[in-house]
Design an enzyme around this catalytic site. Sequence first.
Site, PDB file in Angstrom:
ATOM      1  N   HIS A  77       0.957  -1.115  -0.080  1.00 41.31           N
ATOM      2  CA  HIS A  77      -0.016   0.031   0.011  1.00 41.31           C
ATOM      3  C   HIS A  77       0.983   1.432  -0.258  1.00 41.31           C
ATOM      4  O   HIS A  77       1.251   1.499   1.005  1.00 41.31           O
ATOM      5  CB  HIS A  77      -0.944   0.033   1.181  1.00 41.31           C
ATOM      6  CG  HIS A  77      -1.929   1.221   1.364  1.00 41.31           C
ATOM      7  ND1 HIS A  77      -3.026   1.023   2.150  1.00 41.31           N
ATOM      8  CD2 HIS A  77      -2.053   2.297   0.684  1.00 41.31           C
ATOM      9  CE1 HIS A  77      -4.033   1.997   1.979  1.00 41.31           C
ATOM     10  NE2 HIS A  77      -3.254   2.757   1.029  1.00 41.31           N
ATOM     11  N   ARG A  81       2.607   8.892  -6.199  1.00 38.58           N
ATOM     12  CA  ARG A  81       2.166  10.514  -6.777  1.00 38.58           C
ATOM     13  C   ARG A  81       2.413  10.652  -8.108  1.00 38.58           C
ATOM     14  O   ARG A  81       2.722  11.851  -8.574  1.00 38.58           O
ATOM     15  CB  ARG A  81       2.922  11.572  -5.939  1.00 38.58           C
ATOM     16  CG  ARG A  81       2.721  11.426  -4.302  1.00 38.58           C
ATOM     17  CD  ARG A  81       1.396  11.759  -4.040  1.00 38.58           C
ATOM     18  NE  ARG A  81       1.122  11.714  -2.665  1.00 38.58           N
ATOM     19  CZ  ARG A  81      -0.162  11.131  -2.052  1.00 38.58           C
ATOM     20  NH1 ARG A  81      -0.965  10.811  -2.790  1.00 38.58           N
ATOM     21  NH2 ARG A  81      -0.330  11.492  -0.698  1.00 38.58           N
ATOM     22  N   ASN A 112      -5.020   5.759  -7.158  1.00 41.77           N
ATOM     23  CA  ASN A 112      -5.511   7.195  -7.097  1.00 41.77           C
ATOM     24  C   ASN A 112      -4.866   8.399  -7.231  1.00 41.77           C
ATOM     25  O   ASN A 112      -4.797   9.531  -6.704  1.00 41.77           O
ATOM     26  CB  ASN A 112      -6.303   7.316  -5.421  1.00 41.77           C
ATOM     27  CG  ASN A 112      -5.404   7.601  -4.509  1.00 41.77           C
ATOM     28  OD1 ASN A 112      -4.397   6.645  -4.760  1.00 41.77           O
ATOM     29  ND2 ASN A 112      -5.636   7.875  -3.302  1.00 41.77           N
ATOM     30  N   HIS A 244      -5.684  -0.448   5.897  1.00 39.95           N
ATOM     31  CA  HIS A 244      -5.436   0.412   7.179  1.00 39.95           C
ATOM     32  C   HIS A 244      -6.660   0.417   8.277  1.00 39.95           C
ATOM     33  O   HIS A 244      -7.202   1.232   8.539  1.00 39.95           O
ATOM     34  CB  HIS A 244      -5.269   1.868   6.896  1.00 39.95           C
ATOM     35  CG  HIS A 244      -5.812   2.409   5.760  1.00 39.95           C
ATOM     36  ND1 HIS A 244      -7.273   2.322   5.464  1.00 39.95           N
ATOM     37  CD2 HIS A 244      -5.411   3.168   4.778  1.00 39.95           C
ATOM     38  CE1 HIS A 244      -7.727   2.864   4.462  1.00 39.95           C
ATOM     39  NE2 HIS A 244      -6.729   3.215   4.011  1.00 39.95           N
ATOM     40  N   ASP A 310       1.043   2.654   3.932  1.00 43.32           N
ATOM     41  CA  ASP A 310      -0.062   3.727   3.246  1.00 43.32           C
ATOM     42  C   ASP A 310       0.969   4.894   3.091  1.00 43.32           C
ATOM     43  O   ASP A 310       0.467   6.065   3.518  1.00 43.32           O
ATOM     44  CB  ASP A 310      -1.049   3.878   4.199  1.00 43.32           C
ATOM     45  CG  ASP A 310      -2.151   4.811   3.476  1.00 43.32           C
ATOM     46  OD1 ASP A 310      -1.985   5.039   2.201  1.00 43.32           O
ATOM     47  OD2 ASP A 310      -3.208   4.980   4.150  1.00 43.32           O
ATOM     48  N   HIS A 314       3.316  14.462   1.267  1.00 44.84           N
ATOM     49  CA  HIS A 314       2.910  15.506   0.822  1.00 44.84           C
ATOM     50  C   HIS A 314       4.107  16.607   1.201  1.00 44.84           C
ATOM     51  O   HIS A 314       4.727  16.303   2.153  1.00 44.84           O
ATOM     52  CB  HIS A 314       1.774  16.065   1.451  1.00 44.84           C
ATOM     53  CG  HIS A 314       0.294  15.391   1.266  1.00 44.84           C
ATOM     54  ND1 HIS A 314      -0.216  15.313  -0.135  1.00 44.84           N
ATOM     55  CD2 HIS A 314      -0.083  14.429   1.992  1.00 44.84           C
ATOM     56  CE1 HIS A 314      -1.385  14.637  -0.122  1.00 44.84           C
ATOM     57  NE2 HIS A 314      -1.290  14.020   1.104  1.00 44.84           N
TER      58      HIS A 314
HETATM   59 ZN   LIG Z   1      -3.812   4.774   0.833  1.00 42.83          ZN
END
Ligand SMILES: [Zn+2]
Length: 452
Positions: A77, A81, A112, A244, A310, A314
């Site tokens: 996971h 980016r 995503n 998660h 996960d 950023h």
């Molecule tokens: Zn995630």
Amino acid sequence: MSPPVRSRSLRGPGSEGPRETPELVIAGRAWFRGRLQPLEVGVGGDGRIVALGRNLRGHRRHEVGEAVVLPAATDPHVHLREPGPEQGAETIATGTVGAALGGIGLVGEMPNTEPPVDDPERLEDKEARVRRRAAVDVLLYALAATPRAIGPLGRRAGAFKIYLSPTTGIEEPPTLAQLGPLWAELLRTRLPVAVHAEAPSEFRTGLGALDPVGWDERRPARAEATAVAEVLRAPDALRLHIAHATTVATLSAARRRGVSCEATPQHLLLSTASGRNARYKVNPPLRSEPERAALWAAFQRGEVPILASDHAPHSLAAKERPFDLAPSGVPGLETALPLMLARVAIGQLALDVLQRAACDRPARLLGQPIGRLAVGHRANLLIVDFRRRRPIRGDRLAAPCGWSPFEGWEAVFPLEHWRDGEPIVEAGEYVGRPVGELVRPEFADPSIAPVE
Ligand SMILES: [Zn+2]
């Protein structure tokens, strides 16, 4: 010193015919057959493990003394980016170097991105970004957004991801009522299906402070419980995995159904009491200290099937915005395993519990012949010296975002990382090349389900 014994091979299932003379023998200690003991790993010319034993003969020998040989870990996971506007915080190239340094030999890259991986062309685009740029192997998730998109995506993707709440790149997630038709199509692909299980119907607004405590109130554990209960009604044959888990209730519900799930270092080690700023803003939220402690205790008991980072970096500038405006997510790919190895070093975590959660089960989930010291498995190995603990420094990590929610936490970074019998990390430095490959599940055998 162990007494000299005749060369003997401890052969696992899958070995056949006369044993091949190893090209390379790595001699150290390893968790093997229920205890930490001296062990030598014989690596064949094709980069696979060909023998495990004592006093193996090989063309080359690599002695690591008291250091421990572990199978390289799999992180199912991560968010690298790319493509997207946040490549200043991470890219496939930088993220996979961080993975190599953190002992991760395979990452499961989530869909995503911006745009999301929701059709075969976008999947092909991401495949092209991985080739000749990734330092470790990569398995690509595709987005399961509509039933019609799943068939074509399933012919190329390594796994699917379902988001039940809006997230980066996904504004209109499927409702719980729309899951049935998705399950039917996903079942046909035989691919693993990971679910971000939070039900937006249980989210609350206008409550609490704008800090991690308030975030936990806005996206409460009840939202996770509602979504998990619905997701666990999926067909038995689906290779389902809950991403998660933040509560022991989620762990128990998944285990009762024989479904795989994961927990992250942030939910295992950090709580709403860890800090007040947006560096501690993640989805699902950090929970209260008692809930965190219970999740950690379950992890120590081996009740969390899989450890996953996960990893969602950023920039520091984005995370220093006011809490409600800052994006959710923290970096963690390079530090996930080292944080846990430090817990092993101080006696808070059993090595075999960690090895199953970080190496063996995630590789089984993704259908890969890695993650165990077993003849026939790829020689993707780590050398770990548990005496070498050092604090995490965000500005010294590979990720360009340059910060970590675990700043100052003790970690044990692998000294060496071998991929197919070749070193990609030596003396804690990345020495590899971008030869990571795209992988897809090689087997879909229910007996390799990550819950046991
Ligand atoms: Zn995630």
